[in-house]
Design an enzyme around this catalytic site. Structure first.
Site, PDB file in Angstrom:
ATOM      1  N   ASN A  39       0.663  -1.371   0.108  1.00  0.00           N
ATOM      2  CA  ASN A  39       0.000  -0.043  -0.142  1.00  0.00           C
ATOM      3  C   ASN A  39       0.891   1.334   0.039  1.00  0.00           C
ATOM      4  O   ASN A  39       0.345   2.374  -0.122  1.00  0.00           O
ATOM      5  CB  ASN A  39      -0.994  -0.055   1.310  1.00  0.00           C
ATOM      6  CG  ASN A  39      -0.243   0.055   2.668  1.00  0.00           C
ATOM      7  OD1 ASN A  39       0.841  -0.443   2.741  1.00  0.00           O
ATOM      8  ND2 ASN A  39      -0.673   1.117   3.499  1.00  0.00           N
ATOM      9  N   TYR A  40       2.017   1.159   0.205  1.00  0.00           N
ATOM     10  CA  TYR A  40       2.821   2.534   0.161  1.00  0.00           C
ATOM     11  C   TYR A  40       2.772   3.265  -1.367  1.00  0.00           C
ATOM     12  O   TYR A  40       3.069   2.455  -2.104  1.00  0.00           O
ATOM     13  CB  TYR A  40       4.575   2.120   0.374  1.00  0.00           C
ATOM     14  CG  TYR A  40       4.611   1.652   1.740  1.00  0.00           C
ATOM     15  CD1 TYR A  40       3.603   1.669   2.731  1.00  0.00           C
ATOM     16  CD2 TYR A  40       5.870   1.001   2.204  1.00  0.00           C
ATOM     17  CE1 TYR A  40       4.012   1.262   4.124  1.00  0.00           C
ATOM     18  CE2 TYR A  40       6.225   0.609   3.432  1.00  0.00           C
ATOM     19  CZ  TYR A  40       5.204   0.990   4.366  1.00  0.00           C
ATOM     20  OH  TYR A  40       5.520   0.242   5.705  1.00  0.00           O
ATOM     21  N   GLY A  41       2.448   4.271  -1.185  1.00  0.00           N
ATOM     22  CA  GLY A  41       2.327   5.040  -2.199  1.00  0.00           C
ATOM     23  C   GLY A  41       1.299   4.479  -3.370  1.00  0.00           C
ATOM     24  O   GLY A  41       1.477   4.654  -4.697  1.00  0.00           O
ATOM     25  N   ASP A  42       0.126   3.868  -2.925  1.00  0.00           N
ATOM     26  CA  ASP A  42      -0.756   3.209  -3.569  1.00  0.00           C
ATOM     27  C   ASP A  42       0.048   2.091  -4.683  1.00  0.00           C
ATOM     28  O   ASP A  42      -0.270   1.873  -5.762  1.00  0.00           O
ATOM     29  CB  ASP A  42      -1.742   4.095  -4.297  1.00  0.00           C
ATOM     30  CG  ASP A  42      -2.656   4.852  -3.613  1.00  0.00           C
ATOM     31  OD1 ASP A  42      -2.627   4.415  -2.537  1.00  0.00           O
ATOM     32  OD2 ASP A  42      -3.249   5.938  -4.028  1.00  0.00           O
ATOM     33  N   GLY A  43       0.989   1.414  -4.293  1.00  0.00           N
ATOM     34  CA  GLY A  43       1.857   0.368  -5.154  1.00  0.00           C
ATOM     35  C   GLY A  43       2.980   1.119  -5.621  1.00  0.00           C
ATOM     36  O   GLY A  43       3.671   0.207  -6.124  1.00  0.00           O
TER      37      GLY A  43
END
Length: 326
Positions: free
Chosen positions: A60-64
């Site tokens: 989920n970091y940076g929406d992938g």
């Protein structure tokens, strides 16, 4: 750079882990302080040149986009067999009833998505990002075990939860002869030491490596009282979830300032050196958006504090409400 075994596994990692939530596409998620690919490259290059071999991601970091950006950079600068890549699953990453969590469906979907984004055939470590109250632990553990047997994952880990929950995961895996967790990534630093009550003794007893997230308490242990940063100003998670004894924390921060001045080093080095003085801690997960922050973390790996300095840093701590599990 020193390398140590991760818990009682045979995997060796650097004493500093580079947390990669800060790298990706700034417009893709809720964090405007994220560095884009061009600005991220010097950090990963410097980490590798300094001997860091351990890189921490999450789906989920940076929406992938963090997985995509860091994966491309690592491919340019490092040999895959020489680095340790970790990622996580649990947080919602898309709309719909199965967009997150630790169901078999979610885990099987997200591992393939993470591998594709990073551009690798396997992850060295796959961690559950939190406890899932809505999925039987047997379902989660068997799915993770199947990923190991399929060669998509080498080792398993977990992040912040209650000690009794982690104990249930370990005992269930042992009883069913499924792959065991070797790492706990929890919230632990000079301003939040509640993990010393149960989780850290459990990890020490079970031979689990500990890699604390936010080891400098969202930068508060790296700044003199009164100073702020762009991240701190927009960090809604810290304001709503992690801050609950700010007045008392200032007393601890003042001690960090005193010890740092006496040593002639930065506050960040003192905060990390304190963590690294704890035998149960394997490698703090350090995020950096300025190269001096990364250099401080690297320097902290060789900074040894005296018993008197450690006692002074710990003396003013008071009990805190439990946080960091949601």
């Amino acid at each position: 750079m020193e390398y140590v075994r991760l818990g009682k596994s045979g995997l060796k990692v650097s004493r500093i882990c580079l947390g990669c939530m800060s790298y990706g596409v700034p417009t893709a998620g809720p964090h405007p302080w994220i560095l884009d690919e061009e600005r991220s490259r010097p950090f990963i290059k410097q980490a590798l040149e300094s001997g860091i071999n351990f890189f921490d991601l999450a789906n989920n970091y940076g929406d992938g986009t963090s997985e995509e950006v860091v994966g491309r950079i690592l491919k340019d600068f490092a040999k895959r067999e020489e680095i340790v890549i970790s990622s996580k699953v649990y947080m919602p990453v898309r709309k719909g009833p199965n967009g997150g969590g630790l169901s078999r469906k979610s885990i099987m979907t997200e591992i393939d998505a993470s591998l594709k984004r990073i551009g690798t055939d396997y992850l060295d470590i796959y961690q559950i990002h939190r406890w899932d109250y809505h999925t039987p632990i047997e379902e989660t553990l068997e799915a993770l075990h199947d990923l190991v047997k399929a060669g998509k994952v080498r080792y398993l880990g977990a992040s912040s939860m209650f000690a009794y929950q982690f104990a249930k995961l370990l005992s269930t895996a042992d009883r069913r002869r499924w792959t065991r967790f070797v790492i706990m990534q929890n919230y632990y630093n000079l301003l939040y030491r509640e993990e010393e009550r149960e989780m850290l003794p459990l990890c020490a007893d079970e031979g689990i490596g500990v890699t604390p997230w936010s080891p400098l308490a969202r930068g508060r242990l790296a700044r003199p009282p009164g100073e702020t940063s762009a991240r701190a100003a927009s960090d809604w998670y810290a304001k709503k979830r992690l801050l609950n004894a700010e007045d008392a924390d200032q007393l601890v921060i003042e001690r960090v300032v005193d010890v740092a001045k006496a040593r002639g080093v930065s506050m960040g080095q003192i905060g990390l050196a304190w963590l690294l003085s704890k035998p149960v801690v394997t490698a703090p997960v350090v995020g950096a958006t300025k190269l001096e922050h990364l250099n401080d973390a690297i320097a902290a790996a060789s900074l040894k504090l005296s018993k008197e300095e450690i006692a002074a840093l710990e003396e003013r701590y008071i009990p805190h409400a439990v946080v960091g599990f949601d």
